[in-house]
Design a protein around this motif. Structure first.
Motif, PDB file in Angstrom:
ATOM      1  N   GLU A  24       0.825  -1.213   0.000  1.00 16.71           N
ATOM      2  CA  GLU A  24       0.000   0.000   0.000  1.00 16.71           C
ATOM      3  C   GLU A  24       0.858   1.262   0.000  1.00 16.71           C
ATOM      4  OE1 GLU A  24      -0.328  -2.585   1.951  1.00 16.71           O
ATOM      5  OE2 GLU A  24      -2.441  -3.141   2.247  1.00 16.71           O
ATOM      6  N   ASP A  25       1.934   1.243   0.790  1.00 15.20           N
ATOM      7  CA  ASP A  25       2.791   2.427   0.877  1.00 15.20           C
ATOM      8  C   ASP A  25       3.556   2.669  -0.421  1.00 15.20           C
ATOM      9  OD1 ASP A  25       1.857   2.645   3.411  1.00 15.20           O
ATOM     10  OD2 ASP A  25       3.765   2.283   4.431  1.00 15.20           O
ATOM     11  N   VAL A  26       4.014   1.605  -1.046  1.00  4.94           N
ATOM     12  CA  VAL A  26       4.694   1.760  -2.338  1.00  4.94           C
ATOM     13  C   VAL A  26       3.739   2.354  -3.365  1.00  4.94           C
ATOM     14  CG1 VAL A  26       5.751   0.499  -4.256  1.00  4.94           C
ATOM     15  CG2 VAL A  26       6.391  -0.039  -1.895  1.00  4.94           C
ATOM     16  N   ALA A  27       2.496   1.882  -3.371  1.00  4.39           N
ATOM     17  CA  ALA A  27       1.509   2.416  -4.307  1.00  4.39           C
ATOM     18  C   ALA A  27       1.208   3.887  -4.023  1.00  4.39           C
ATOM     19  CB  ALA A  27       0.226   1.587  -4.227  1.00  4.39           C
ATOM     20  N   THR A  28       1.106   4.253  -2.751  1.00  5.86           N
ATOM     21  CA  THR A  28       0.853   5.651  -2.393  1.00  5.86           C
ATOM     22  C   THR A  28       2.001   6.541  -2.842  1.00  5.86           C
ATOM     23  OG1 THR A  28      -0.497   5.025  -0.488  1.00  5.86           O
ATOM     24  CG2 THR A  28       0.450   7.239  -0.475  1.00  5.86           C
ATOM     25  N   ALA A  29       3.238   6.084  -2.630  1.00  5.49           N
ATOM     26  CA  ALA A  29       4.403   6.886  -3.019  1.00  5.49           C
ATOM     27  C   ALA A  29       4.454   7.096  -4.525  1.00  5.49           C
ATOM     28  CB  ALA A  29       5.684   6.218  -2.528  1.00  5.49           C
ATOM     29  N   ASP A  53      -4.643   6.806  11.641  1.00  5.45           N
ATOM     30  CA  ASP A  53      -4.158   6.283  10.368  1.00  5.45           C
ATOM     31  C   ASP A  53      -5.321   5.669   9.578  1.00  5.45           C
ATOM     32  OD1 ASP A  53      -4.326   4.415  12.485  1.00  5.45           O
ATOM     33  OD2 ASP A  53      -2.803   3.113  11.582  1.00  5.45           O
ATOM     34  N   PHE A  54      -5.848   6.444   8.607  1.00  4.80           N
ATOM     35  CA  PHE A  54      -5.387   7.784   8.241  1.00  4.80           C
ATOM     36  C   PHE A  54      -6.552   8.750   8.280  1.00  4.80           C
ATOM     37  CE2 PHE A  54      -1.996   5.145   6.583  1.00  4.80           C
ATOM     38  CZ  PHE A  54      -0.897   5.842   7.039  1.00  4.80           C
ATOM     39  N   SER A  55      -6.243  10.029   8.176  1.00  2.13           N
ATOM     40  CA  SER A  55      -7.250  11.070   8.314  1.00  2.13           C
ATOM     41  C   SER A  55      -6.916  12.230   7.387  1.00  2.13           C
ATOM     42  CB  SER A  55      -7.296  11.564   9.767  1.00  2.13           C
ATOM     43  OG  SER A  55      -8.085  12.738   9.877  1.00  2.13           O
ATOM     44  N   SER A  56      -7.942  12.921   6.937  1.00  2.82           N
ATOM     45  CA  SER A  56      -7.736  14.117   6.116  1.00  2.82           C
ATOM     46  C   SER A  56      -7.025  15.213   6.899  1.00  2.82           C
ATOM     47  CB  SER A  56      -9.079  14.633   5.590  1.00  2.82           C
ATOM     48  OG  SER A  56      -9.968  14.924   6.658  1.00  2.82           O
ATOM     49  N   LEU A 177     -20.243  11.376  18.061  1.00  2.00           N
ATOM     50  CA  LEU A 177     -19.340  12.419  17.595  1.00  2.00           C
ATOM     51  C   LEU A 177     -18.587  11.965  16.354  1.00  2.00           C
ATOM     52  CD1 LEU A 177     -18.158  15.255  18.651  1.00  2.00           C
ATOM     53  CD2 LEU A 177     -16.166  13.879  19.310  1.00  2.00           C
ATOM     54  N   ARG A 178     -18.681  12.763  15.288  1.00  2.00           N
ATOM     55  CA  ARG A 178     -17.885  12.499  14.092  1.00  2.00           C
ATOM     56  C   ARG A 178     -16.403  12.718  14.402  1.00  2.00           C
ATOM     57  NH1 ARG A 178     -22.133  16.013  12.270  1.00  2.00           N
ATOM     58  NH2 ARG A 178     -23.624  14.895  10.934  1.00  2.00           N
ATOM     59  N   THR A 179     -15.547  11.984  13.715  1.00  2.00           N
ATOM     60  CA  THR A 179     -14.106  12.153  13.897  1.00  2.00           C
ATOM     61  C   THR A 179     -13.631  13.437  13.237  1.00  2.00           C
ATOM     62  OG1 THR A 179     -13.877   9.769  13.972  1.00  2.00           O
ATOM     63  CG2 THR A 179     -11.870  11.030  13.620  1.00  2.00           C
ATOM     64  N   THR A 180     -14.058  13.687  12.013  1.00  2.00           N
ATOM     65  CA  THR A 180     -13.840  14.961  11.334  1.00  2.00           C
ATOM     66  C   THR A 180     -15.136  15.348  10.635  1.00  2.00           C
ATOM     67  OG1 THR A 180     -13.157  14.084   9.175  1.00  2.00           O
ATOM     68  CG2 THR A 180     -11.435  14.296  10.864  1.00  2.00           C
ATOM     69  N   ALA A 181     -15.121  16.506  10.001  1.00  2.00           N
ATOM     70  CA  ALA A 181     -16.311  16.977   9.296  1.00  2.00           C
ATOM     71  C   ALA A 181     -16.375  16.477   7.864  1.00  2.00           C
ATOM     72  CB  ALA A 181     -16.337  18.512   9.313  1.00  2.00           C
ATOM     73  N   LEU A 182     -15.361  15.735   7.412  1.00  2.00           N
ATOM     74  CA  LEU A 182     -15.282  15.318   6.004  1.00  2.00           C
ATOM     75  C   LEU A 182     -15.411  13.808   5.863  1.00  2.00           C
ATOM     76  CD1 LEU A 182     -12.296  17.530   4.772  1.00  2.00           C
ATOM     77  CD2 LEU A 182     -14.745  17.989   4.534  1.00  2.00           C
ATOM     78  N   THR A 183     -16.089  13.375   4.811  1.00  2.00           N
ATOM     79  CA  THR A 183     -16.183  11.970   4.453  1.00  2.00           C
ATOM     80  C   THR A 183     -15.200  11.714   3.318  1.00  2.00           C
ATOM     81  OG1 THR A 183     -18.506  11.862   5.091  1.00  2.00           O
ATOM     82  CG2 THR A 183     -17.699  10.140   3.618  1.00  2.00           C
ATOM     83  N   THR A 184     -14.225  10.827   3.563  1.00  2.00           N
ATOM     84  CA  THR A 184     -13.141  10.634   2.598  1.00  2.00           C
ATOM     85  C   THR A 184     -12.869   9.173   2.256  1.00  2.00           C
ATOM     86  OG1 THR A 184     -11.452  10.445   4.318  1.00  2.00           O
ATOM     87  CG2 THR A 184     -11.996  12.682   3.547  1.00  2.00           C
ATOM     88  N   GLY A 185     -13.449   8.247   3.001  1.00  2.00           N
ATOM     89  CA  GLY A 185     -13.079   6.842   2.853  1.00  2.00           C
ATOM     90  C   GLY A 185     -11.975   6.419   3.795  1.00  2.00           C
ATOM     91  N   GLY A 248     -16.441   1.624   8.827  1.00  2.00           N
ATOM     92  CA  GLY A 248     -15.702   1.079   7.706  1.00  2.00           C
ATOM     93  C   GLY A 248     -14.586   2.010   7.279  1.00  2.00           C
ATOM     94  N   GLY A 249     -14.052   1.756   6.092  1.00  2.00           N
ATOM     95  CA  GLY A 249     -12.968   2.570   5.563  1.00  2.00           C
ATOM     96  C   GLY A 249     -11.617   2.110   6.049  1.00  2.00           C
ATOM     97  N   GLY A 250     -10.578   2.740   5.513  1.00  2.00           N
ATOM     98  CA  GLY A 250      -9.233   2.425   5.956  1.00  2.00           C
ATOM     99  C   GLY A 250      -8.620   1.252   5.237  1.00  2.00           C
ATOM    100  N   GLU A 251      -7.538   0.736   5.793  1.00  2.00           N
ATOM    101  CA  GLU A 251      -6.706  -0.260   5.115  1.00  2.00           C
ATOM    102  C   GLU A 251      -7.001  -1.700   5.515  1.00  2.00           C
ATOM    103  OE1 GLU A 251      -2.534   2.050   4.381  1.00  2.00           O
ATOM    104  OE2 GLU A 251      -2.839   1.256   6.399  1.00  2.00           O
ATOM    105  N   TYR A 252      -7.827  -1.925   6.512  1.00  2.00           N
ATOM    106  CA  TYR A 252      -8.013  -3.286   7.001  1.00  2.00           C
ATOM    107  C   TYR A 252      -9.473  -3.494   7.381  1.00  2.00           C
ATOM    108  CZ  TYR A 252      -7.669  -0.830  11.478  1.00  2.00           C
ATOM    109  OH  TYR A 252      -7.871   0.046  12.517  1.00  2.00           O
ATOM    110  N   PRO A 253      -9.928  -4.748   7.485  1.00  2.00           N
ATOM    111  CA  PRO A 253     -11.320  -5.020   7.824  1.00  2.00           C
ATOM    112  C   PRO A 253     -11.662  -4.532   9.235  1.00  2.00           C
ATOM    113  CG  PRO A 253     -10.237  -6.977   6.919  1.00  2.00           C
ATOM    114  CD  PRO A 253      -9.167  -5.975   7.186  1.00  2.00           C
ATOM    115  N   LEU A 254     -12.919  -4.242   9.443  1.00  2.00           N
ATOM    116  CA  LEU A 254     -13.410  -3.846  10.756  1.00  2.00           C
ATOM    117  C   LEU A 254     -13.084  -4.917  11.792  1.00  2.00           C
ATOM    118  CD1 LEU A 254     -15.186  -1.892  12.475  1.00  2.00           C
ATOM    119  CD2 LEU A 254     -17.140  -3.294  11.780  1.00  2.00           C
ATOM    120  N   GLN A 255     -12.600  -4.485  12.955  1.00  2.00           N
ATOM    121  CA  GLN A 255     -12.191  -5.411  14.010  1.00  2.00           C
ATOM    122  C   GLN A 255     -13.300  -5.585  15.047  1.00  2.00           C
ATOM    123  OE1 GLN A 255      -8.833  -6.904  13.867  1.00  2.00           O
ATOM    124  NE2 GLN A 255      -9.363  -6.118  11.832  1.00  2.00           N
TER     125      GLN A 255
END
Length: 284
Positions: A24-29, A53-56, A177-185, A248-255
């Motif tokens: 994932e990191d190689v692809a992001t770079a 990890d991670f947030s807008s 409470l929302r974590t941030t005000a933006l929906t980004t995935g 949901g969202g992020g790099e791994y399945p919901l725990q």
């Protein structure tokens, strides 16, 4: 900081892909333009160290993780916690009559508080936030991290009042409470809510007398946890506080499980005992 004051940021000494997310990191770079891969890797590692990890919060473009620049962000939550640590060390030194230590850490805490008021509070926007060292100004991200100055107690009454108002207007969702005000995935953005951030907000708002706002967050969060538990028989790592369903969202399945969800739910049930009925949940 520009005036020589010292505040802290997240930083990882390594500039290679994370072992657990190498591909994932190689692809992001590869997607990052105008930056070296090593710089991107360090920012990814630092973002993971932040816990968000991670947030807008860390991105130039809220929808593009390749624009993250974690190491250039001065975070309001990290510095609030370090201020508390400095104050705690000073208090223990005072109990031990270690005067030099008391002077040292009182000085550190005082200097940090002055710097936080200068850089992590916007007079014009009347909010707490993160500072971008590249642009020389506060970022536009509105997040639950802005409640840490209330949680740790360094905000003044006026700042707390303005923070409560912004929280009510922007961050409170139907299910907590929302974590941030933006929906980004990204998992540390809307629509997700996280148990520790609910507790930070509730404790901080309550500390400054904004009990109705704290109760709204607490009771809505309990409603979400209860609803999902009755549907699945599980306590979860994070929740969608817009739809009151698993997050949901992020790099791994919901725990499944997670101590912070269990712990925060337990203490909130003690605080707001009439929210959840005693009816046993239906097994999944």
């Amino acid at each position: 900081m520009p005036d020589g004051a010292l505040l802290n940021r997240y930083w990882d000494s390594r500039d290679t892909p994370r072992d657990e997310s190498w591909a994932e990191d190689v692809a992001t770079a590869r997607e990052a333009t105008g930056r070296s891969a090593a710089e991107v890797y360090r920012d990814l590692r630092s973002g993971a160290e932040s816990g968000w990890d991670f947030s807008s919060r860390w991105f130039d473009d809220p929808q593009n993780i390749a624009t993250l620049h974690t190491t250039e962000i001065v975070p309001v939550d990290l510095n609030s916690l370090l201020w508390t640590l400095e104050r705690t060390i000073a208090a223990h030194c005072r109990a031990l009559a270690e005067r030099a230590c008391v002077r040292d850490f009182d000085r550190r805490a005082g200097a940090r508080k002055r710097a936080m008021n200068r850089y992590l509070w916007s007079v014009s926007e009347r909010r707490f936030g993160d500072w971008d060292r590249r642009t020389g100004r506060m970022t536009s991200s509105v997040s639950a991290a802005g409640l840490y100055p209330l949680f740790t107690g360094w905000a003044n009454r006026s700042q707390a009042r303005d923070t409560a108002r912004q929280t009510e207007a922007v961050l409170i969702a139907p299910g907590g409470l929302r974590t941030t005000a933006l929906t980004t995935g990204q998992q540390w953005d809307a629509p997700n809510g996280w148990a520790p951030l609910q507790w930070v907000a509730i404790s901080g708002l309550d500390r400054y007398g904004h009990r109705a706002t704290a109760e709204t967050i607490g009771t809505r969060w309990l409603g979400t946890v209860d609803r999902v538990y009755r549907e699945t028989g599980k306590m979860l790592e994070k929740y969608d506080v817009e739809q009151q369903r698993p997050g949901g969202g992020g790099e791994y399945p919901l725990q499944d499980g997670f101590g912070w969800t269990n712990g925060v739910t337990r203490v909130l049930l003690d605080r707001y005992p009439d929210v959840v009925s005693e009816t046993a949940p239906t097994a999944p």
